[in-house]
Design a protein around this motif. Sequence first.
Motif, short mmCIF file in Angstrom:
data_model
loop_
_atom_site.label_atom_id
_atom_site.label_comp_id
_atom_site.label_asym_id
_atom_site.label_seq_id
_atom_site.Cartn_x
_atom_site.Cartn_y
_atom_site.Cartn_z
N THR A 212 -0.70 1.04 6.77
CA THR A 212 -0.55 0.05 6.66
C THR A 212 0.34 -0.06 5.34
O THR A 212 0.54 1.38 4.71
CB THR A 212 -1.37 -1.09 5.43
N PRO A 213 1.08 -0.88 5.15
CA PRO A 213 2.57 -0.99 3.87
C PRO A 213 1.54 -0.73 2.67
O PRO A 213 2.61 0.19 2.00
CB PRO A 213 3.11 -1.69 4.15
N PRO A 214 1.16 -1.37 1.76
CA PRO A 214 -0.06 -0.49 0.71
C PRO A 214 -0.02 0.98 0.85
O PRO A 214 0.23 1.44 -0.29
CB PRO A 214 -0.76 -1.58 0.54
N ALA B 99 2.78 2.90 0.38
CA ALA B 99 3.81 2.44 -0.93
C ALA B 99 2.90 3.66 -1.45
O ALA B 99 3.78 4.07 -2.38
CB ALA B 99 3.47 1.18 -1.11
N HIS B 100 1.60 3.35 -1.34
CA HIS B 100 1.38 4.21 -2.47
C HIS B 100 1.14 5.82 -2.70
O HIS B 100 1.51 6.26 -3.40
CB HIS B 100 -1.01 3.58 -2.27
N ALA C 75 0.93 -0.22 -5.69
CA ALA C 75 0.97 -0.82 -4.28
C ALA C 75 -0.03 -1.96 -3.31
O ALA C 75 0.61 -1.83 -2.32
CB ALA C 75 0.51 0.88 -3.93
N THR C 76 -0.61 -2.19 -3.90
CA THR C 76 -2.07 -3.03 -2.81
C THR C 76 -1.80 -4.11 -3.51
O THR C 76 -0.86 -5.28 -2.31
CB THR C 76 -3.19 -3.06 -3.55
N PRO D 256 3.06 -4.07 -2.38
CA PRO D 256 3.81 -2.61 -1.98
C PRO D 256 5.54 -2.55 -1.76
O PRO D 256 5.94 -1.43 -1.54
CB PRO D 256 3.37 -2.90 -0.53
N LYS D 257 6.22 -3.50 -1.97
CA LYS D 257 7.94 -2.85 -1.53
C LYS D 257 7.98 -2.82 -2.83
O LYS D 257 9.14 -2.01 -2.90
CB LYS D 257 8.25 -4.76 -1.56
N GLY E 121 7.45 0.77 -3.26
CA GLY E 121 7.89 1.76 -1.51
C GLY E 121 9.69 1.74 -3.12
O GLY E 121 9.84 2.76 -2.71
#
Length: 79
Positions: A20-22, A25-26, A52-53, A56-57, A60
């Motif tokens: 997932t994106p989060p 990112a994390h 990140a949760t 997330p953007k 990142g």
Amino acid sequence: MHLGHYRDPAAREEAAGLLTPPLLAHAALLAELAHLAPGVGVDQLAFAAPLATTEPKVAGVLADFLARARSGVSCDSDL
């Protein structure tokens, strides 16, 4: 260092596509923070997970900023 089937860049890319994106990112933020402060304990980086949760953007962009700062490349915001 990538071990096992993760040595193959295609396998890493395929696995990343499942995350997932989060989570991505994390992971990116943790990797850059680890470069910034080698030897830092995982408990000292706990602040990265909520960031990140929930954002997330932003996480990142921060990871990208840190990577560019570390490499000496100009940093332009994507926000």
